[in-house]
Design an enzyme around this catalytic site. Structure first.
Site, PDB file in Angstrom:
ATOM      1  N   ARG A   1       0.802  -1.245   0.525  1.00 54.71           N
ATOM      2  CA  ARG A   1       0.414  -0.015  -0.105  1.00 54.71           C
ATOM      3  C   ARG A   1       0.700   1.109  -0.132  1.00 54.71           C
ATOM      4  NH1 ARG A   1      -3.721   2.646   4.382  1.00 54.71           N
ATOM      5  NH2 ARG A   1      -5.318   3.740   3.341  1.00 54.71           N
TER       6      ARG A   1
ATOM      7  N   HIS B   1       0.937   4.054  -2.485  1.00 58.90           N
ATOM      8  CA  HIS B   1       0.596   5.632  -2.361  1.00 58.90           C
ATOM      9  C   HIS B   1       1.794   6.749  -2.513  1.00 58.90           C
ATOM     10  CE1 HIS B   1      -2.925   5.213   0.639  1.00 58.90           C
ATOM     11  NE2 HIS B   1      -3.373   4.498  -0.237  1.00 58.90           N
TER      12      HIS B   1
ATOM     13  N   ASN C   1      -3.227   9.186   3.261  1.00 58.36           N
ATOM     14  CA  ASN C   1      -2.037   8.183   3.871  1.00 58.36           C
ATOM     15  C   ASN C   1      -1.696   8.364   5.681  1.00 58.36           C
ATOM     16  OD1 ASN C   1      -0.865   8.388   1.192  1.00 58.36           O
ATOM     17  ND2 ASN C   1       0.000  10.123   1.332  1.00 58.36           N
TER      18      ASN C   1
ATOM     19  N   HIS D   1      -5.500  -5.947  -3.101  1.00 62.83           N
ATOM     20  CA  HIS D   1      -6.277  -6.312  -1.467  1.00 62.83           C
ATOM     21  C   HIS D   1      -6.679  -7.355  -1.705  1.00 62.83           C
ATOM     22  CE1 HIS D   1      -7.994  -1.579  -2.542  1.00 62.83           C
ATOM     23  NE2 HIS D   1      -7.112  -1.617  -1.494  1.00 62.83           N
TER      24      HIS D   1
HETATM   25  C1  HEM Z   1      -9.240   2.635  -6.495  1.00 60.65           C
HETATM   26  C2  HEM Z   1      -7.664   2.847  -6.105  1.00 60.65           C
HETATM   27  C3  HEM Z   1      -7.706   2.514  -4.300  1.00 60.65           C
HETATM   28  C4  HEM Z   1      -8.832   2.301  -3.168  1.00 60.65           C
HETATM   29  C5  HEM Z   1     -10.075   3.263  -3.006  1.00 60.65           C
HETATM   30  C6  HEM Z   1      -8.241   1.510  -1.868  1.00 60.65           C
HETATM   31  C7  HEM Z   1      -8.565   1.918  -0.963  1.00 60.65           C
HETATM   32  C8  HEM Z   1      -8.352   1.091  -0.049  1.00 60.65           C
HETATM   33  C9  HEM Z   1      -8.306   1.250   1.686  1.00 60.65           C
HETATM   34  C10 HEM Z   1     -10.092   2.357   1.943  1.00 60.65           C
HETATM   35  C11 HEM Z   1      -7.822   0.279   2.317  1.00 60.65           C
HETATM   36  C12 HEM Z   1      -7.956   0.599   3.782  1.00 60.65           C
HETATM   37  C13 HEM Z   1      -7.381   1.531   4.943  1.00 60.65           C
HETATM   38  C14 HEM Z   1      -7.360   2.148   5.783  1.00 60.65           C
HETATM   39  O1  HEM Z   1      -8.880   0.271   6.584  1.00 60.65           O
HETATM   40  O2  HEM Z   1      -6.566   1.859   7.152  1.00 60.65           O
HETATM   41  C15 HEM Z   1      -6.513   0.098   1.617  1.00 60.65           C
HETATM   42  C16 HEM Z   1      -5.770  -0.998   2.010  1.00 60.65           C
HETATM   43  C17 HEM Z   1      -5.261  -1.262   0.998  1.00 60.65           C
HETATM   44  N1  HEM Z   1      -4.864  -1.237  -0.191  1.00 60.65           N
HETATM   45 FE1  HEM Z   1      -6.198   0.026  -1.355  1.00 60.65          FE
HETATM   46  N2  HEM Z   1      -6.680   1.313  -2.971  1.00 60.65           N
HETATM   47  C18 HEM Z   1      -6.865   1.538  -3.731  1.00 60.65           C
HETATM   48  C19 HEM Z   1      -5.916   0.765  -4.764  1.00 60.65           C
HETATM   49  C20 HEM Z   1      -5.194  -0.294  -4.064  1.00 60.65           C
HETATM   50  C21 HEM Z   1      -3.256  -0.462  -5.037  1.00 60.65           C
HETATM   51  C22 HEM Z   1      -3.677  -0.066  -6.104  1.00 60.65           C
HETATM   52  C23 HEM Z   1      -3.024  -1.280  -4.099  1.00 60.65           C
HETATM   53  C24 HEM Z   1      -2.109  -2.406  -4.418  1.00 60.65           C
HETATM   54  C25 HEM Z   1      -0.828  -1.917  -5.351  1.00 60.65           C
HETATM   55  C26 HEM Z   1      -3.302  -1.022  -3.139  1.00 60.65           C
HETATM   56  C27 HEM Z   1      -3.088  -2.209  -1.959  1.00 60.65           C
HETATM   57  C28 HEM Z   1      -3.624  -2.034  -0.807  1.00 60.65           C
HETATM   58  C29 HEM Z   1      -3.813  -2.660   0.220  1.00 60.65           C
HETATM   59  C30 HEM Z   1      -2.412  -3.862   0.513  1.00 60.65           C
HETATM   60  C31 HEM Z   1      -4.092  -2.878   1.825  1.00 60.65           C
HETATM   61  C32 HEM Z   1      -4.164  -3.118   2.940  1.00 60.65           C
HETATM   62  C33 HEM Z   1      -3.215  -2.428   4.120  1.00 60.65           C
HETATM   63  C34 HEM Z   1      -2.934  -3.401   5.291  1.00 60.65           C
HETATM   64  O3  HEM Z   1      -3.069  -3.785   5.534  1.00 60.65           O
HETATM   65  O4  HEM Z   1      -2.099  -2.010   5.924  1.00 60.65           O
HETATM   66  N3  HEM Z   1      -4.738  -0.462  -3.100  1.00 60.65           N
HETATM   67  N4  HEM Z   1      -7.034   0.059   0.240  1.00 60.65           N
END
Ligand code: HEM
Length: 229
Positions: free
Chosen positions: A64, A68, A93, A191
């Protein structure tokens, strides 16, 4: 409260992350540091291995963080810069994790090669190593290096897509960065590991657009599964 998204394969993600090189891929090459810091990838792997052993959730955290950083002004590590209005302070962030691991790797790398390796490359290498560990060693891939670190970091320049956007609005955000629909689908496969907070999905499970129903466009089995969690 956190919901476990899944723990399945992250192969797709590892391949897709390479697309972020679009802007400057031609200048990057595998083994960029062979002459001036030939041990860098071993140092990164060692520090990452120790950290992953203690906290496997660093794998999704770093994926993530990498995304970002890359989505706002390219993969230049500007997300790491501190400041009262730096990228770190932008709301999407605030829940990004993994900064300490990059600090630890940078410290270890600097001991051997002072001022040579960019933080942007360290993020890319560390993510590759974490994805490899999370997949049980199945997804190692060579990483072209040679990225420069940015010196400007502004919260106001962070324009990550909101989780409230529709699919087509989200696709427009990716198109603006020359990322295709295929790139978007592969990247969102990131995700498959990690956590999200319930607040992001509660309305779609229980009160979609104030209907007191779940979002009818969601797979009903997934709705049940998420409700149970
Ligand atoms: C439209 C684009 C995206 C949106 C709206 C989005 C939104 C989110 C949200 C809301 C979370 C949860 C954050 C939380 O509850 O603290 C999340 C987690 C995450 N996102 Fe995304 N995301 C996007 C794109 C991406 C992309 C492209 C990747 C990978 C390259 C990614 C990888 C991750 C990962 C791995 C997590 C889990 C983080 C953790 O466990 O600490 N995201 N994302």
């Amino acid at each position: 409260m956190a919901v476990n998204i899944s723990t399945t394969s992250v192969l797709i993600l590892s391949l897709a992350l390479l697309s972020f090189g679009h802007c400057c891929y031609g200048q990057l090459r595998v083994g960029f540091y062979n002459k001036d810091c030939r041990n860098v990838e071993n140092i990164v792997s060692r520090v990452v291995g120790e950290a992953f052993f203690k906290d496997p959730s660093l794998a999704p955290a770093m994926i993530r963080l990498y995304f970002h950083d890359c989505f706002s002004n390219g993969c230049d590590a500007s997300l790491l810069l501190d400041g009262t209005s730096s990228e770190k302070k932008a709301s999407p962030n605030l829940s990004v994790r993994g900064y300490e691991l990059i600090d630890d790797i940078k410290t270890a790398v600097e001991l051997e090669c002072n001022g040579i390796v960019s933080c942007a490359d360290i993020i890319a290498l560390a993510t590759r190593d974490l994805v490899t560990l999370a997949s049980g060693g199945k997804t190692w891939y060579a990483i072209p290096t040679g990225r420069f670190d940015g010196t400007v970091s502004l919260a106001s320049s962070v324009d990550l897509p909101s989780p409230r956007l529709t699919v087509s609005q989200t696709a427009d955000n990716f198109f603006d960065r020359k990322l295709s629909l295929t790139d978007m689908v592969l990247l969102l496969g990131g995700h498959t590991i990690g956590v999200t907070h319930c607040s992001f999905i509660m309305d779609r499970l229980y009160n979609f657009q104030n209907t007191k129903q779940s979002d009818p466009s969601m797979d009903s089995k997934l709705v049940q599964e998420l409700k149970l969690k």
